[in-house]
Scaffold this active site. Structure first.
Site, PDB file in Angstrom:
ATOM      1  N   ASP A   1      40.181  36.855  43.670  1.00 35.11           N
ATOM      2  CA  ASP A   1      40.528  38.610  43.965  1.00 35.11           C
ATOM      3  C   ASP A   1      40.950  40.245  43.379  1.00 35.11           C
ATOM      4  O   ASP A   1      41.757  41.119  43.807  1.00 35.11           O
ATOM      5  CB  ASP A   1      42.687  38.032  44.179  1.00 35.11           C
ATOM      6  CG  ASP A   1      42.995  37.389  42.858  1.00 35.11           C
ATOM      7  OD1 ASP A   1      42.634  37.668  41.879  1.00 35.11           O
ATOM      8  OD2 ASP A   1      44.472  37.246  43.105  1.00 35.11           O
ATOM      9  N   SER A   2      40.128  39.851  41.988  1.00 31.02           N
ATOM     10  CA  SER A   2      39.353  40.736  41.745  1.00 31.02           C
ATOM     11  C   SER A   2      38.617  41.804  42.635  1.00 31.02           C
ATOM     12  O   SER A   2      38.666  43.142  42.405  1.00 31.02           O
ATOM     13  CB  SER A   2      38.415  40.931  40.042  1.00 31.02           C
ATOM     14  OG  SER A   2      37.858  39.939  40.612  1.00 31.02           O
TER      15      SER A   2
ATOM     16  N   ASP B   1      39.681  32.087  44.315  1.00 29.85           N
ATOM     17  CA  ASP B   1      41.154  32.676  44.292  1.00 29.85           C
ATOM     18  C   ASP B   1      41.818  32.334  45.438  1.00 29.85           C
ATOM     19  O   ASP B   1      41.521  32.951  46.181  1.00 29.85           O
ATOM     20  CB  ASP B   1      40.937  34.004  43.132  1.00 29.85           C
ATOM     21  CG  ASP B   1      41.705  34.190  42.039  1.00 29.85           C
ATOM     22  OD1 ASP B   1      41.758  32.933  41.145  1.00 29.85           O
ATOM     23  OD2 ASP B   1      40.730  34.961  41.554  1.00 29.85           O
TER      24      ASP B   1
ATOM     25  N   LYS C   1      40.711  28.674  42.333  1.00 24.41           N
ATOM     26  CA  LYS C   1      41.734  28.600  41.223  1.00 24.41           C
ATOM     27  C   LYS C   1      43.593  29.981  42.010  1.00 24.41           C
ATOM     28  O   LYS C   1      43.545  30.557  42.371  1.00 24.41           O
ATOM     29  CB  LYS C   1      41.293  29.796  40.492  1.00 24.41           C
ATOM     30  CG  LYS C   1      41.965  30.660  39.285  1.00 24.41           C
ATOM     31  CD  LYS C   1      40.824  31.123  38.384  1.00 24.41           C
ATOM     32  CE  LYS C   1      40.069  33.006  38.992  1.00 24.41           C
ATOM     33  NZ  LYS C   1      41.528  33.445  38.798  1.00 24.41           N
TER      34      LYS C   1
ATOM     35  N   GLU D   1      47.015  31.622  39.248  1.00 23.53           N
ATOM     36  CA  GLU D   1      47.361  31.189  38.383  1.00 23.53           C
ATOM     37  C   GLU D   1      48.812  30.770  37.449  1.00 23.53           C
ATOM     38  O   GLU D   1      49.369  30.760  38.807  1.00 23.53           O
ATOM     39  CB  GLU D   1      47.937  32.841  38.008  1.00 23.53           C
ATOM     40  CG  GLU D   1      46.226  34.155  38.223  1.00 23.53           C
ATOM     41  CD  GLU D   1      46.884  35.492  38.541  1.00 23.53           C
ATOM     42  OE1 GLU D   1      47.458  35.710  38.224  1.00 23.53           O
ATOM     43  OE2 GLU D   1      45.825  35.618  39.254  1.00 23.53           O
TER      44      GLU D   1
ATOM     45  N   GLU E   1      42.645  34.567  29.477  1.00 20.47           N
ATOM     46  CA  GLU E   1      42.236  36.048  30.059  1.00 20.47           C
ATOM     47  C   GLU E   1      42.826  37.074  28.718  1.00 20.47           C
ATOM     48  O   GLU E   1      44.008  36.250  28.875  1.00 20.47           O
ATOM     49  CB  GLU E   1      42.390  36.130  31.295  1.00 20.47           C
ATOM     50  CG  GLU E   1      42.147  37.776  31.584  1.00 20.47           C
ATOM     51  CD  GLU E   1      42.067  38.662  32.786  1.00 20.47           C
ATOM     52  OE1 GLU E   1      41.563  37.904  34.206  1.00 20.47           O
ATOM     53  OE2 GLU E   1      41.550  39.719  32.845  1.00 20.47           O
TER      54      GLU E   1
HETATM   55  O1  KIV Z   1      39.984  38.120  39.851  1.00 22.39           O
HETATM   56  C1  KIV Z   1      38.519  37.726  39.379  1.00 22.39           C
HETATM   57  O2  KIV Z   1      38.126  37.862  39.319  1.00 22.39           O
HETATM   58  C2  KIV Z   1      39.823  36.654  37.893  1.00 22.39           C
HETATM   59  C3  KIV Z   1      38.657  36.787  37.211  1.00 22.39           C
HETATM   60  C4  KIV Z   1      38.426  38.245  35.979  1.00 22.39           C
HETATM   61  C5  KIV Z   1      38.574  35.286  35.700  1.00 22.39           C
HETATM   62  O3  KIV Z   1      40.274  36.075  37.972  1.00 22.39           O
END
Ligand code: KIV
Length: 268
Positions: A47-48, A86, A116, A118, A185
């Site tokens: 989600d970056s 994510d 993924k 959190e 992280e």
């Molecule tokens: O959102 C993302 O890109 C991430 C990575 C930095 C692990 O969670």
């Protein structure tokens, strides 16, 4: 010669047991997916992308539709690397039912191999419910960007004893819930090495030192495209920002000077 067998989700634990490091980069589009496919073990549609691609300050307002759009594009470009996506903020925290419906949409609409999310102990029941219906889950501990305001910024987690103890409990909870791997992280190197030794599931570090079972970097950071973002943990493997700017300046100069397009670029 036969092509190497593509990696599967159950292979992740075996790779850890064999002491083989896992390689992960983020990917948000089909073009980069084609370039990256097979070069690393896992492509992560993080989600970056809300920061890197959409230009927002945080990941908090990423939407599920946005994640699905990008993940489907990555899937069209990549057939060999494993693909994880994510789950964005509020797509899995409200209820287990929500998490199942939304993770299900990700798998059905993108062809990804897993999701993924959190959180540790607080998310264990959700992880267990997803794994029970066949959705592989990668956890994410330490600096969890969806909690950036709660954490007071993007800072190292686990330096204090209470934080380190919580990380140990969170990792145990994720493993017991059936997570297939976990991102660590911004965790001090000694602690992430200890955590990695204490679990059978592979840890994938970002700013968490060499003791993790694998590493992940944001692609645009690693390629030197995200100018000005230079945290201590980042190593850039190219300087594409300079390459892009030089190419654009050369193109503009040739157009202005009447050099491009030439005869060879023109039709009869
Ligand atoms: O959102 C993302 O890109 C991430 C990575 C930095 C692990 O969670």
């Amino acid at each position: 010669m036969t092509a190497p067998k593509p990696l599967t989700v159950p292979d992740l634990r075996e790779r850890k047991a064999a002491g083989e490091k896992l390689t992960v980069v983020t990917c948000y589009d089909a073009l980069f997916a084609r370039l990256l496919d097979g070069t690393v073990d896992i492509l992560l549609v993080g989600d970056s992308l809300n920061q890197i691609i959409a230009g927002h300050e945080t990941t908090l307002n990423a939407t599920l539709d946005q994640m699905i759009y990008h993940a489907a594009a990555v899937r069209r470009g990549a057939t060999r690397s494993l693909l994880f996506v994510d789950l964005p903020f509020l797509s899995y925290q409200v209820s287990v039912e929500d998490a199942i419906r939304n993770a299900g949409r990700v798998l059905k609409e993108t062809g990804a191999h897993g999701v993924k999310l959190e959180g540790g102990e607080a998310m264990a029941a959700t992880v267990q419910a997803l794994v029970r219906i066949g959705v592989p889950v990668m956890g994410h501990l330490g600096l969890t960007p969806q909690s950036v305001h709660q954490l007071g910024g993007y800072r190292v987690q686990g330096r204090e004893r209470s934080q380190a103890d919580q990380l140990r409990s969170d990792l145990r909870a994720l493993e017991q819930a059936g997570a297939c791997s976990v991102v660590l992280e911004l965790v001090p190197a000694a602690l992430s090495a200890e955590l990695s030794r204490a679990t059978a599931i592979p840890t994938i570090g970002i700013g968490a030192g060499p003791g993790c079972d694998g590493q992940v970097l944001v692609l645009h950071d690693m390629l030197g495209l995200n100018e000005g973002f230079q945290p201590k943990f980042l190593k850039t493997y190219a300087d594409l920002a300079a390459t892009v700017r030089e190419a654009a300046l050369a193109y503009a100069a040739e157009v202005r000077g009447g050099k491009y397009p030439g005869k060879e670029h023109s039709f009869e």
